[in-house]
Design an enzyme around this catalytic site. Structure first.
Site, PDB file in Angstrom:
ATOM      1  N   ASP A   1     -47.803  49.442 -31.009  1.00  0.00           N
ATOM      2  CA  ASP A   1     -48.982  50.050 -31.339  1.00  0.00           C
ATOM      3  C   ASP A   1     -49.670  49.406 -32.314  1.00  0.00           C
ATOM      4  O   ASP A   1     -50.615  48.905 -32.660  1.00  0.00           O
ATOM      5  CB  ASP A   1     -49.351  51.522 -31.121  1.00  0.00           C
ATOM      6  CG  ASP A   1     -49.441  52.059 -29.667  1.00  0.00           C
ATOM      7  OD1 ASP A   1     -49.119  51.378 -28.807  1.00  0.00           O
ATOM      8  OD2 ASP A   1     -49.242  53.581 -29.737  1.00  0.00           O
TER       9      ASP A   1
ATOM     10  N   ASN B   1     -41.591  46.865 -28.227  1.00  0.00           N
ATOM     11  CA  ASN B   1     -41.684  48.285 -27.648  1.00  0.00           C
ATOM     12  C   ASN B   1     -39.961  48.784 -27.426  1.00  0.00           C
ATOM     13  O   ASN B   1     -39.763  49.740 -27.816  1.00  0.00           O
ATOM     14  CB  ASN B   1     -42.269  48.347 -26.664  1.00  0.00           C
ATOM     15  CG  ASN B   1     -43.721  48.480 -26.773  1.00  0.00           C
ATOM     16  OD1 ASN B   1     -44.277  49.051 -27.930  1.00  0.00           O
ATOM     17  ND2 ASN B   1     -44.481  48.297 -25.765  1.00  0.00           N
TER      18      ASN B   1
ATOM     19  N   GLU C   1     -50.708  43.801 -23.820  1.00  0.00           N
ATOM     20  CA  GLU C   1     -50.691  43.024 -24.904  1.00  0.00           C
ATOM     21  C   GLU C   1     -51.598  41.628 -24.736  1.00  0.00           C
ATOM     22  O   GLU C   1     -51.272  40.639 -25.410  1.00  0.00           O
ATOM     23  CB  GLU C   1     -49.147  42.436 -25.173  1.00  0.00           C
ATOM     24  CG  GLU C   1     -48.655  41.665 -24.190  1.00  0.00           C
ATOM     25  CD  GLU C   1     -47.858  42.357 -23.011  1.00  0.00           C
ATOM     26  OE1 GLU C   1     -46.945  41.689 -22.497  1.00  0.00           O
ATOM     27  OE2 GLU C   1     -48.194  43.692 -22.897  1.00  0.00           O
TER      28      GLU C   1
ATOM     29  N   HIS D   1     -42.687  52.458 -29.363  1.00  0.00           N
ATOM     30  CA  HIS D   1     -44.225  52.205 -28.989  1.00  0.00           C
ATOM     31  C   HIS D   1     -45.186  52.528 -30.220  1.00  0.00           C
ATOM     32  O   HIS D   1     -46.007  51.783 -30.296  1.00  0.00           O
ATOM     33  CB  HIS D   1     -44.475  53.166 -27.747  1.00  0.00           C
ATOM     34  CG  HIS D   1     -43.883  52.820 -26.346  1.00  0.00           C
ATOM     35  ND1 HIS D   1     -44.533  51.853 -25.579  1.00  0.00           N
ATOM     36  CD2 HIS D   1     -42.930  53.311 -25.853  1.00  0.00           C
ATOM     37  CE1 HIS D   1     -43.933  51.902 -24.561  1.00  0.00           C
ATOM     38  NE2 HIS D   1     -42.900  52.550 -24.873  1.00  0.00           N
TER      39      HIS D   1
ATOM     40  N   ASP E   1     -52.118  36.152 -25.650  1.00  0.00           N
ATOM     41  CA  ASP E   1     -51.027  37.113 -25.074  1.00  0.00           C
ATOM     42  C   ASP E   1     -49.814  37.250 -26.414  1.00  0.00           C
ATOM     43  O   ASP E   1     -49.349  36.143 -26.649  1.00  0.00           O
ATOM     44  CB  ASP E   1     -50.354  36.791 -23.965  1.00  0.00           C
ATOM     45  CG  ASP E   1     -49.159  37.662 -23.170  1.00  0.00           C
ATOM     46  OD1 ASP E   1     -50.151  38.488 -22.501  1.00  0.00           O
ATOM     47  OD2 ASP E   1     -48.349  37.955 -23.650  1.00  0.00           O
TER      48      ASP E   1
END
Length: 323
Positions: free
Chosen positions: A209, A200, A235, A205, A192
């Site tokens: 990404d 973010n 994530e 974002h 994780d």
């Protein structure tokens, strides 16, 4: 000596059939029980078919790879023996066909894999000393590529190119069954990305990404071909490790944690290193996938509780939260 009415009728039917096939865009072959190309018909769609007339008089084993030739000849003889239609799908490249002229084999498309659907049926009464079949080949490459695209869309995470959650769980379930059947080790990693929401919220974002793609790339290059890696949440990633015991899985978890922490801009926000919390578990006797997933999830949250940027396995004592 005059031909009988029956032979005249058969010849007329044969000529009508050949005339129809010759007008079709798809290619057809008359092939005898020795695998010899007696006649090549049609194939007028040059975008889909190479000119195969040079194959006439040659056999499968003279022009095709041995395994392909064996399979094709077996199909021909099976149809002649049963008298029934047989369908067959197969891939083939022009460069694999030795009997074609260099002008055909040298075409820029000659190396492209093409898929064909063959319909093979007996052709009684054909003017040839040996039994023959009619082999009608239809180029289905476009359909195959569409099927592959649909399969990929159904099993792949579009952002990272990894397996999506459902596909990863399907693969993991198969590996659990295999490991329990043969008594082999199997381990799972849950990874994780730490503080991903802050990435973010702070950087947008698009940067988030890019971080996920970078993490996926680092993890993918560190795994074996026999391992499975998927993105199972926003994530969150899971790695399924066949033939891997607890110590081997922990070493891999540490290697992934270290590699991700070393990512540099622009693949991470400049003000915050990318780190992973990693849970590591190894399959226990009689354990199913659901129980294994609960344990690896617990170990990953234990790594979070230990201060993040950490690897926690079954063998580790309960973590002491940072003060």
């Amino acid at each position: 000596m005059h031909a009988s009415p029956e032979s005249i009728r058969l010849e007329a039917e044969r000529q009508q059939l050949l005339a129809v096939l010759q007008a079709l865009p798809d290619i057809s072959f008359v092939i005898d029980d020795e695998g010899r190309y007696v006649q090549v018909i049609g194939g007028s769609n040059e975008a889909m078919y190479a000119d195969g007339r040079a194959l006439e008089g040659q056999t499968f084993h003279q022009v095709l790879p041995p395994a392909v030739a064996d399979h094709f000849l077996g199909c021909v003889r099976e149809v002649l023996e049963s008298g029934e239609l047989r369908t067959l799908e197969y891939p083939l490249r022009v460069t694999e066909i030795e009997g074609l002229p260099e002008s055909v084999r040298g075409d820029e498309r000659a190396h492209d894999e093409q898929w064909f659907e063959a319909r093979i049926l007996p052709l009684p009464g054909f003017d040839h000393p040996r039994p023959v079949v009619l082999w009608v080949a239809v180029n289905i490459t476009h359909r195959k590529r569409l099927e592959e695209e649909l399969r990929r869309a159904a099993t792949t995470d579009p952002l990272t190119g990894l397996a999506n959650r459902q596909h990863l769980l399907d693969l993991a379930r198969e590996e659990v069954v295999r490991a329990r059947r043969y008594g082999h080790p199997l381990s799972l990693l849950m990874l994780d990305v730490d503080h991903f929401k802050r990435v973010n919220d702070t950087h947008g974002h698009a940067v988030g990404d890019e971080v996920l793609r970078a993490v996926a790339g680092v993890c993918r290059t560190s795994l074996r071909e026999t391992d499975h890696l998927g993105r199972t949440g926003g994530e969150e990633f899971i790695a399924v490790l066949p033939e891997t015991d607890a110590e081997g899985a922990r070493r891999l978890g540490e290697r992934l944690r270290t590699a991700v922490a070393a990512l540099e801009p622009p693949r991470r926000p400049a003000d915050r290193p990318v780190t992973l919390s990693v849970g590591v578990v190894t399959l226990r006797p009689e354990e199913d996938l659901d129980a294994l997933m609960l344990r690896v999830d617990d170990r990953m949250y234990a790594a979070k509780a230990a201060g993040r940027d950490a690897v926690v396995s079954d063998a580790d004592p309960p973590p002491i939260p940072p003060t």
